[in-house]
Design an enzyme around this catalytic site. Structure first.
Site, PDB file in Angstrom:
ATOM      1  N   TRP A   8       0.807  -1.222   0.000  1.00 21.65           N
ATOM      2  CA  TRP A   8       0.000   0.000   0.000  1.00 21.65           C
ATOM      3  C   TRP A   8       0.836   1.266   0.000  1.00 21.65           C
ATOM      4  O   TRP A   8       0.437   2.276  -0.586  1.00 21.65           O
ATOM      5  CB  TRP A   8      -1.042  -0.042   1.123  1.00 21.65           C
ATOM      6  CG  TRP A   8      -2.031  -1.131   0.823  1.00 21.65           C
ATOM      7  CD1 TRP A   8      -2.118  -2.357   1.427  1.00 21.65           C
ATOM      8  CD2 TRP A   8      -3.026  -1.130  -0.218  1.00 21.65           C
ATOM      9  NE1 TRP A   8      -3.110  -3.114   0.829  1.00 21.65           N
ATOM     10  CE2 TRP A   8      -3.682  -2.395  -0.172  1.00 21.65           C
ATOM     11  CE3 TRP A   8      -3.428  -0.202  -1.177  1.00 21.65           C
ATOM     12  CZ2 TRP A   8      -4.717  -2.737  -1.048  1.00 21.65           C
ATOM     13  CZ3 TRP A   8      -4.457  -0.545  -2.052  1.00 21.65           C
ATOM     14  CH2 TRP A   8      -5.085  -1.790  -1.978  1.00 21.65           C
ATOM     15  N   ASP A  52      -1.393   6.828   6.398  1.00 21.64           N
ATOM     16  CA  ASP A  52      -2.522   5.996   5.961  1.00 21.64           C
ATOM     17  C   ASP A  52      -2.809   5.014   7.094  1.00 21.64           C
ATOM     18  O   ASP A  52      -2.047   4.087   7.333  1.00 21.64           O
ATOM     19  CB  ASP A  52      -2.125   5.263   4.673  1.00 21.64           C
ATOM     20  CG  ASP A  52      -3.080   4.123   4.316  1.00 21.64           C
ATOM     21  OD1 ASP A  52      -4.119   3.967   4.991  1.00 21.64           O
ATOM     22  OD2 ASP A  52      -2.767   3.396   3.349  1.00 21.64           O
ATOM     23  N   LYS A  67     -12.287  -1.187   6.524  1.00 18.52           N
ATOM     24  CA  LYS A  67     -11.566  -2.267   7.181  1.00 18.52           C
ATOM     25  C   LYS A  67     -11.925  -2.343   8.661  1.00 18.52           C
ATOM     26  O   LYS A  67     -12.332  -3.382   9.161  1.00 18.52           O
ATOM     27  CB  LYS A  67     -10.061  -2.103   6.986  1.00 18.52           C
ATOM     28  CG  LYS A  67      -9.690  -2.279   5.513  1.00 18.52           C
ATOM     29  CD  LYS A  67      -8.262  -1.958   5.199  1.00 18.52           C
ATOM     30  CE  LYS A  67      -8.008  -1.996   3.702  1.00 18.52           C
ATOM     31  NZ  LYS A  67      -8.119  -3.327   3.101  1.00 18.52           N
TER      32      LYS A  67
END
Lengths: 362, 362
Positions: free
Chosen positions: A103, A173, A197
């Site tokens: 990511w 993030d 999530k």
């Protein structure tokens, strides 16, 4: 669990608290006497304004967000934030990124479109199985920000200590660990998290941004939707927001407050992850893919070291009724995602299954 | 209506079919034996793939979408599409826009960031109360597309006959009339619609795009999320989509098919709007804000011509339990939005109220 619900180890979207789903179900046909479902409400109505205000207030209370930070609810997830961060924050056209897995790599690729990206630390040498030492990074003076992915969903690492940015703005993030533990917001310039999530339904990011970082002197070709200022100046309602996600996330924020806040959530997450890590550390068949000191409490990748055996355990896990345990191809093996809403009983059931599998494959 | 639900005349988000909401409620705790709510499902799971495939198939059947068109489910609404259209379609940097009200003006403002915009027709001269004659427009040969807002939500106009684009690509914002009547997709290069007015919850647009218009030679600074190609190449799942909106919209698509499709929906919408227009045409107190031949079947703005009287009727409508009837400030008066899911009984109840009000204020 009631309703024959499954232990769902998906990396996201993922489990939500059962009591929250029950509340949503019970309010479906008529939200608190409004005569409407939340999906049907004008976002300009008083009843919806109360929902968004309460969601923001509960999140501020949960995270102790200082007054000089704005909370924004923006449609889209990581893919949009990967572009919005550099479009809005690269004032001098230079940013430092720390490469810790899938990511952060995606964020780096997108940021390169908008300026110079310096990768000041990386754990690529060992397949992203650790967090690099970031106590003394070569950060240039004119760097606009330092960017991290605070929990790598695929690789299973977490930052337990933030990097030394040498006074530069830290951008994080937090998608796959948002609200999983206490967080000192003042350490960051910007935190963003896709909510699908650890909080609610896919389709929205929460952005927490220090007010002085909100600019209006961006490249004139920046879409109006992608300027943080657009959302900050209009209480996240310049356009119709994802009202449903705001409503559902608001319920989860309140659920977490009633539970005892992020301290209590962290206690539970540690206990839950410990069940699995303890098993992995004593197993002769399985081993965790990440060095112990950088292990995530949310995403736990593990392998047998043998591809055929990995495939056999994945197949057996499906037969045993566990969902979404297959590891990402870049790491292999299995991955158990045990977000906030996974009960400890899920971790225990998984370990019981793995113990039995190991017993049978000695 | 059951559940003490209200007649909600909101311009969007707006009413959804009651039977659809009941289904969603009943599947909340455990979707069809999956052990999960749809909000909790991995978008990479078989069970969710079936949901998105069925939604697309039902929409294709409803609109008879030709095979050379892609159907995309993209997060964000109009504000994002106002930028995505020119970013993706302005190959030669020139487009023609037709200015018919608030939403086409917003599209024009955003498009100007990416190239030359020619306003080839406008109804600004009469406060956007009509659709201009577009049978012979001055469209340059190198124009990339002609853009219309097919139903102006605020101004209450609808295109009953499409413009003559002289062979150029037609792009249409169908947000506030999507699926309200049959549509010949082959007449368009691109149709987009934010789903929160006539279909489902806010947070997503449906984009129907002719395949040859999907390009990859865009400005290198285009965010990857904003390239139609990103979504087209990945079945709308390059990133986690708004799974919940896809699920809810899919249910509405199926509901419309079972009802008899868009022909039947148009019949009902005409009958419903007629109830209100018939009243306005015979009323001595109220009059419609739009010329009869360009009236929308979805959004019906009307005024008394006196600001104090307008305010009095808005106040009385609230007291009588009608929701969201106040007109937009740019038109004044009142606005009744009667989307697909508003039953004819809602229109009848509104007219009964207006008749009584008129009686009492002679």
């Amino acid at each position: 669990m009631k309703y024959d619900r499954t232990f769902n180890f998906s990396a996201g979207p993922a489990m939500m608290p059962e009591s929250v789903l029950e509340e949503i179900r019970d309010e479906m046909m008529n939200y608190r006497g409004s005569g409407m479902c939340v999906m049907e409400m004008s976002h300009r109505s008083k009843v919806f304004q109360q929902i968004i205000d309460e969601a923001e207030a509960d999140l501020r209370a949960l995270m102790h967000i200082p007054d000089n930070y704005k909370v924004l609810f923006i449609q889209g997830g990581g893919t949009l934030q990967f572009a919005m961060v550099p479009m809005n924050l690269m004032k001098h056209g230079k940013a430092c990124y720390i490469e810790t897995g899938t990511w952060s790599k995606k964020a780096i690729a997108e940021a390169k479109k908008y300026g110079e990206v310096q990768i000041v630390a990386s754990s690529a040498d060992k397949n992203f199985s650790y967090i690099p030492d970031c106590s003394d990074l070569p950060i240039p003076d004119d760097c606009d920000y330092v960017y991290i992915c605070e929990n790598e969903t695929i690789n299973g690492t977490t930052w337990h200590k933030l990097p030394n940015t040498k006074g530069h703005v830290l951008v994080s993030d937090q998608s796959s660990m948002f609200l999983s533990r206490p967080c000192n917001v003042a350490d960051y310039g910007l935190i963003w998290a896709g909510v699908q999530k650890n909080v609610g339904p896919a389709g929205m990011s929460v952005v927490i941004i220090r007010e002085d970082l909100i600019r209006d002197d961006l490249d004139p070709k920046t879409p109006i939707y992608m300027m943080y200022k657009t959302h900050a100046d209009n209480g996240s309602m310049y356009n119709t927001p994802n009202c449903w996600a705001i409503y559902c996330c608001g319920k989860v924020f309140k659920y977490l407050r009633n539970l005892g806040g992020l301290e209590e959530m962290e206690r539970r997450n540690k206990a839950k992850a410990q069940v699995i890590y303890d098993f992995l550390d004593k197993s002769k068949l399985f081993r965790g893919a990440v060095v112990p000191q950088d292990r995530s409490l949310m995403n736990i990748p593990f392998v047998t070291g043998d591809k055929d055996m990995d495939a056999a355990v994945v197949a057996a896990s499906k037969e045993a009724g566990f969902d979404n345990l297959k590891g990402h191809k870049s790491v292999g093996g299995l991955r158990a995602s045990v977000y906030n809403a996974m009960p400890i009983e899920g971790a225990q059931a998984l370990v019981a299954f793995l113990e039995k599998f190991e017993q049978e494959h000695k």
